[in-house]
Design a protein around this motif. Structure first.
Motif, PDB file in Angstrom:
ATOM      1  N   VAL A  57      21.685  39.972  20.150  1.00  0.00           N
ATOM      2  CA  VAL A  57      20.989  40.886  21.650  1.00  0.00           C
ATOM      3  C   VAL A  57      21.863  39.970  22.990  1.00  0.00           C
ATOM      4  CG1 VAL A  57      18.528  40.550  23.288  1.00  0.00           C
ATOM      5  CG2 VAL A  57      18.399  41.138  20.758  1.00  0.00           C
ATOM      6  N   LEU A  58      21.805  38.798  23.029  1.00  0.00           N
ATOM      7  CA  LEU A  58      22.551  38.094  24.299  1.00  0.00           C
ATOM      8  C   LEU A  58      24.206  38.965  24.092  1.00  0.00           C
ATOM      9  CD1 LEU A  58      22.492  36.297  25.717  1.00  0.00           C
ATOM     10  CD2 LEU A  58      23.554  34.223  23.702  1.00  0.00           C
ATOM     11  N   ALA A  59      24.417  39.032  23.351  1.00  0.00           N
ATOM     12  CA  ALA A  59      25.548  39.656  23.321  1.00  0.00           C
ATOM     13  C   ALA A  59      25.678  40.668  23.791  1.00  0.00           C
ATOM     14  CB  ALA A  59      26.442  39.595  22.187  1.00  0.00           C
ATOM     15  N   ASP A  60      24.922  41.490  23.582  1.00  0.00           N
ATOM     16  CA  ASP A  60      24.833  43.061  24.516  1.00  0.00           C
ATOM     17  C   ASP A  60      23.930  43.518  25.913  1.00  0.00           C
ATOM     18  OD1 ASP A  60      24.660  43.810  21.230  1.00  0.00           O
ATOM     19  OD2 ASP A  60      23.027  44.816  21.058  1.00  0.00           O
ATOM     20  N   VAL A  61      22.985  41.752  26.042  1.00  0.00           N
ATOM     21  CA  VAL A  61      22.935  42.095  27.574  1.00  0.00           C
ATOM     22  C   VAL A  61      24.071  41.926  28.398  1.00  0.00           C
ATOM     23  CG1 VAL A  61      21.612  40.758  29.010  1.00  0.00           C
ATOM     24  CG2 VAL A  61      20.460  41.202  26.386  1.00  0.00           C
ATOM     25  N   TRP A  62      25.119  41.238  27.840  1.00  0.00           N
ATOM     26  CA  TRP A  62      26.114  40.203  28.225  1.00  0.00           C
ATOM     27  C   TRP A  62      27.119  41.386  28.410  1.00  0.00           C
ATOM     28  CZ3 TRP A  62      26.552  34.465  26.145  1.00  0.00           C
ATOM     29  CH2 TRP A  62      25.912  34.131  26.888  1.00  0.00           C
ATOM     30  N   ARG A  63      27.096  42.585  27.988  1.00  0.00           N
ATOM     31  CA  ARG A  63      28.290  42.981  27.583  1.00  0.00           C
ATOM     32  C   ARG A  63      28.182  44.698  28.569  1.00  0.00           C
ATOM     33  NH1 ARG A  63      31.896  43.084  23.380  1.00  0.00           N
ATOM     34  NH2 ARG A  63      31.639  41.405  21.430  1.00  0.00           N
ATOM     35  N   ARG A  64      26.443  44.397  29.093  1.00  0.00           N
ATOM     36  CA  ARG A  64      26.227  45.873  29.653  1.00  0.00           C
ATOM     37  C   ARG A  64      27.234  45.886  31.462  1.00  0.00           C
ATOM     38  NH1 ARG A  64      19.349  45.878  28.433  1.00  0.00           N
ATOM     39  NH2 ARG A  64      19.956  45.741  26.662  1.00  0.00           N
ATOM     40  N   PRO A  65      27.724  47.345  31.092  1.00  0.00           N
ATOM     41  CA  PRO A  65      28.088  47.081  32.630  1.00  0.00           C
ATOM     42  C   PRO A  65      27.072  46.756  33.291  1.00  0.00           C
ATOM     43  CG  PRO A  65      27.237  49.698  31.950  1.00  0.00           C
ATOM     44  CD  PRO A  65      27.359  48.050  30.680  1.00  0.00           C
ATOM     45  N   GLY A  66      28.015  46.590  34.721  1.00  0.00           N
ATOM     46  CA  GLY A  66      27.594  45.756  35.822  1.00  0.00           C
ATOM     47  C   GLY A  66      27.034  44.405  35.997  1.00  0.00           C
ATOM     48  N   ASN A  67      26.810  44.136  36.992  1.00  0.00           N
ATOM     49  CA  ASN A  67      26.382  41.813  37.015  1.00  0.00           C
ATOM     50  C   ASN A  67      25.487  41.998  36.128  1.00  0.00           C
ATOM     51  OD1 ASN A  67      27.058  42.774  39.908  1.00  0.00           O
ATOM     52  ND2 ASN A  67      25.026  42.930  40.304  1.00  0.00           N
ATOM     53  N   THR A  68      26.725  41.031  35.088  1.00  0.00           N
ATOM     54  CA  THR A  68      25.831  40.005  34.442  1.00  0.00           C
ATOM     55  C   THR A  68      24.811  39.468  34.932  1.00  0.00           C
ATOM     56  OG1 THR A  68      28.226  39.587  33.580  1.00  0.00           O
ATOM     57  CG2 THR A  68      26.192  38.368  32.927  1.00  0.00           C
ATOM     58  N   ALA A 122      30.673  29.670  28.298  1.00  0.00           N
ATOM     59  CA  ALA A 122      30.706  28.615  28.847  1.00  0.00           C
ATOM     60  C   ALA A 122      30.954  29.011  30.062  1.00  0.00           C
ATOM     61  CB  ALA A 122      32.479  28.698  28.038  1.00  0.00           C
ATOM     62  N   ARG A 123      30.815  30.082  30.667  1.00  0.00           N
ATOM     63  CA  ARG A 123      30.850  30.499  32.506  1.00  0.00           C
ATOM     64  C   ARG A 123      29.367  30.729  32.398  1.00  0.00           C
ATOM     65  NH1 ARG A 123      32.133  36.681  33.840  1.00  0.00           N
ATOM     66  NH2 ARG A 123      30.040  36.683  33.294  1.00  0.00           N
ATOM     67  N   GLU A 124      28.491  30.995  31.731  1.00  0.00           N
ATOM     68  CA  GLU A 124      26.947  31.522  31.445  1.00  0.00           C
ATOM     69  C   GLU A 124      26.358  30.100  31.844  1.00  0.00           C
ATOM     70  OE1 GLU A 124      25.600  34.242  32.990  1.00  0.00           O
ATOM     71  OE2 GLU A 124      28.176  35.134  33.515  1.00  0.00           O
ATOM     72  N   ARG A 125      26.978  29.020  30.504  1.00  0.00           N
ATOM     73  CA  ARG A 125      26.450  27.663  30.829  1.00  0.00           C
ATOM     74  C   ARG A 125      26.313  27.168  32.194  1.00  0.00           C
ATOM     75  NH1 ARG A 125      24.112  26.562  25.935  1.00  0.00           N
ATOM     76  NH2 ARG A 125      25.050  26.869  24.300  1.00  0.00           N
ATOM     77  N   ASP A 126      27.343  27.419  33.383  1.00  0.00           N
ATOM     78  CA  ASP A 126      27.822  26.155  33.719  1.00  0.00           C
ATOM     79  C   ASP A 126      27.522  27.450  35.331  1.00  0.00           C
ATOM     80  OD1 ASP A 126      28.442  24.317  33.109  1.00  0.00           O
ATOM     81  OD2 ASP A 126      30.496  24.998  33.117  1.00  0.00           O
ATOM     82  N   ARG A 127      26.584  28.416  35.041  1.00  0.00           N
ATOM     83  CA  ARG A 127      26.581  29.713  36.546  1.00  0.00           C
ATOM     84  C   ARG A 127      26.029  29.000  37.215  1.00  0.00           C
ATOM     85  NH1 ARG A 127      24.504  35.625  35.102  1.00  0.00           N
ATOM     86  NH2 ARG A 127      24.411  36.019  37.734  1.00  0.00           N
TER      87      ARG A 127
END
Length: 538
Positions: free
Chosen positions: A413-424, A459-464
């Motif tokens: 589910v996490l991967a599906d959310v991140w793959r959606r178009p638009g702003n993450t 890695a990117r989202e952990r340090d957002r």
């Protein structure tokens, strides 16, 4: 024969036929006589029928029909209109009976609908009732809207006017923030700050005369440190270790999340403030096990609940009062409860965090008695499209306080959310125990090893960081999530059937005392939306 002839109603007609001695003329007269008798019988029948129906019709209508009968006219058109009305006649008769009990206001509404009767008659009978109800409801709401607008003309603002006012408020807020920053940096009273020469001895960073931080903070307030830095942000533990124990060192001390703070942990900072503001939510997390080592009640031998004797000495009275105060403080579970018992209170009743009412609806009903005002509202179609709350069945196996199938579903589910178009969107994962959180972290690492894109996203989202605030991706158990807010919260309930197919209704910390406060913290952590993969039917 002659006698029969003289009995004919119109003798002159009969004499003319006899004089002509024509069979055809005779047959014509005979047919005319038969028709006259039939018309007479029809009139008699029509009169009798009209007399029987007269009680159901207007007298004027009855007299018009009777005149038409007497004049050998046709009542077919009038009768046809009655036949056309037969499908609605029964409903109309029922309405006439019910109308006797309707208030005048309701009858006035039906009068207003009369001009629309032509349009309403075109509708099929199966939908007519629903359409009338919709019309009445719409008109009632429009009337209510008009009343509200008359009572408060501000509601008449057009969308462009409201947007302009919103922009104006936003610009004013930005200007106020700039003014505050300017005041903090430039609005310093030089008369309240010592000269650089006086500061020099305590600001040495190296050498034998270098000052420790605590020594600097001990001497700095006398030289104007609080004028230079009037706002300090720290937790009570740091404040106790680095700040001098000076009464009223601060004009105001503000506590946030006070429901998590034991009273004794806050006492040193309470001493340092002249005015205290305590903020918190008693429906959220109590002090955690980190503070479990509470001060024992060592006054049990001194205070046993009995009043002092009237002849007690002043020293005994002071000891009694101090002991009572200490016991009262230690009996409070947290700083928030102590503050509520001795300070004036106020409640923030407007909930602004949730982008959908459905996200706060459960907590508002279960914990806050529906006292929260939630301005945000969306049409049903938008709710069905956005799905602010979604339960995803994983049907995993609950074993040793973990559910591996559900944990893998969480990662998917996490991967599906991140793959959606638009702003993450920002995402957080909340579990109901530490073991499940550790398992999800382990599966995240394995997925990152196999998928370069997923590894980069983690890695990117952990340090957002956004606008200076940490909004990074996290995996936490429910006891550690208070204060965190993300666009998406993914719950891993973990609980489900075991390998034998039975479901034990043991919900860990949620079933213990105060478990409802942990649940409240979890379900209010997501403003826009949350997903909940569940191991079984709850």
């Amino acid at each position: 024969m002659a006698n029969k002839v003289f009995q004919y109603p119109v003798p002159s007609q009969l004499e003319a036929v006899v004089a002509k001695a024509s069979l055809a003329e005779y047959q014509s007269l005979r047919d005319s006589a038969h028709q006259a008798f039939e018309r007479y019988e029809a009139k008699q029948f029509s009169r009798a029928s009209l007399e029987n129906a007269a009680q159901w019709f207007d007298p004027k209508w009855v007299s018009e029909r009777l005149k038409t009968i007497e004049d050998d006219g046709q009542n077919g058109g009038a009768i046809a209109s009655i036949l056309e009305a037969r499908p609605t006649l029964e409903a109309y008769q029922r309405f006439r009976i019910r109308a006797n009990g309707l208030p005048q206001a309701a009858l006035d509404i039906f009068k207003l609908l009369r001009p629309k009767s032509t349009e309403l008659e075109r509708l099929p009978g199966s939908v007519l009732d629903d359409e009338v109800r919709k019309i009445v409801k719409r008109e009632a709401m429009l009337a209510w809207k008009t009343k509200l607008e008359n009572d408060d003309p501000r509601l008449l603002y057009e969308a462009t006017e409201l947007e302009a006012k919103i922009r104006s408020v936003g610009e004013a807020e930005k200007a106020m923030r700039r003014a505050n920053r300017q005041m903090l940096t430039q609005g310093i009273d030089p008369a309240r700050v010592a000269s650089p020469r006086d500061w020099e001895p305590i600001t040495r960073l190296r050498g034998q005369r270098a000052q420790r931080l605590r020594e600097f903070l001990e001497k700095g307030p006398d030289l104007g440190l609080m004028e230079l830095r009037p706002v300090w942000l720290m937790n009570p533990d740091v404040a106790s270790r680095v700040l001098p124990l000076r009464k009223n060192m601060f004009d105001t001390v503000i506590y946030d999340e006070a429901s998590q703070m034991p009273v004794e942990y806050a006492l040193p900072t309470l001493f340092r403030g002249e005015v205290v503001v305590i903020s918190g939510d008693e429906k959220q997390m109590p002090p955690t096990a980190f503070f479990a080592s509470r001060v024992e009640n060592d006054e049990a031998d001194v205070f046993d609940g009995e009043e002092l004797d009237e002849d007690a000495t002043e020293v005994e009275r002071e000891t009694y009062n101090e002991t009572w105060n200490r016991r009262e403080i230690k009996d409070c579970p947290d700083l928030l409860q102590l503050g509520k018992s001795v300070l004036p209170t106020t409640t923030l009743q407007i909930h602004y965090r949730s982008a959908y009412r459905e996200l706060i609806g459960f907590s508002n009903s279960s914990f806050y008695g529906n006292r929260l005002s939630v301005p945000v509202r969306h049409p049903d179609e938008e709710i069905l499209r956005a799905k602010p709350i979604e339960v995803i069945r994983a049907d995993g196996i609950y074993s040793d306080q973990t559910n591996e199938i559900e944990a893998r579903r969480v990662v998917q589910v996490l991967a599906d959310v991140w793959r959606r178009p638009g702003n993450t969107p920002t995402v957080g994962v909340v579990t109901f125990n530490r073991k499940q959180a550790d398992l999800i972290e382990e599966i995240l690492e394995k997925q990152a090893e196999r998928d370069d894109w997923f590894r980069n996203m983690v890695a990117r989202e952990r340090d957002r960081v956004e606008r200076g605030e940490d909004v990074g991706f996290f995996v936490k158990n429910v006891e550690n999530v208070q204060g965190d807010e993300r666009d998406y919260i993914i719950f891993s309930s973990t609980f489900g059937k075991n390998a034998q197919g039975s479901f034990r209704r043991n919900f860990g910390v949620l079933g213990q005392k105060g478990g409802e406060r942990r649940l409240n913290v979890a379900v209010t952590a997501s403003p826009p939306i949350w997903r909940s993969p569940t191991g079984g039917r709850m």
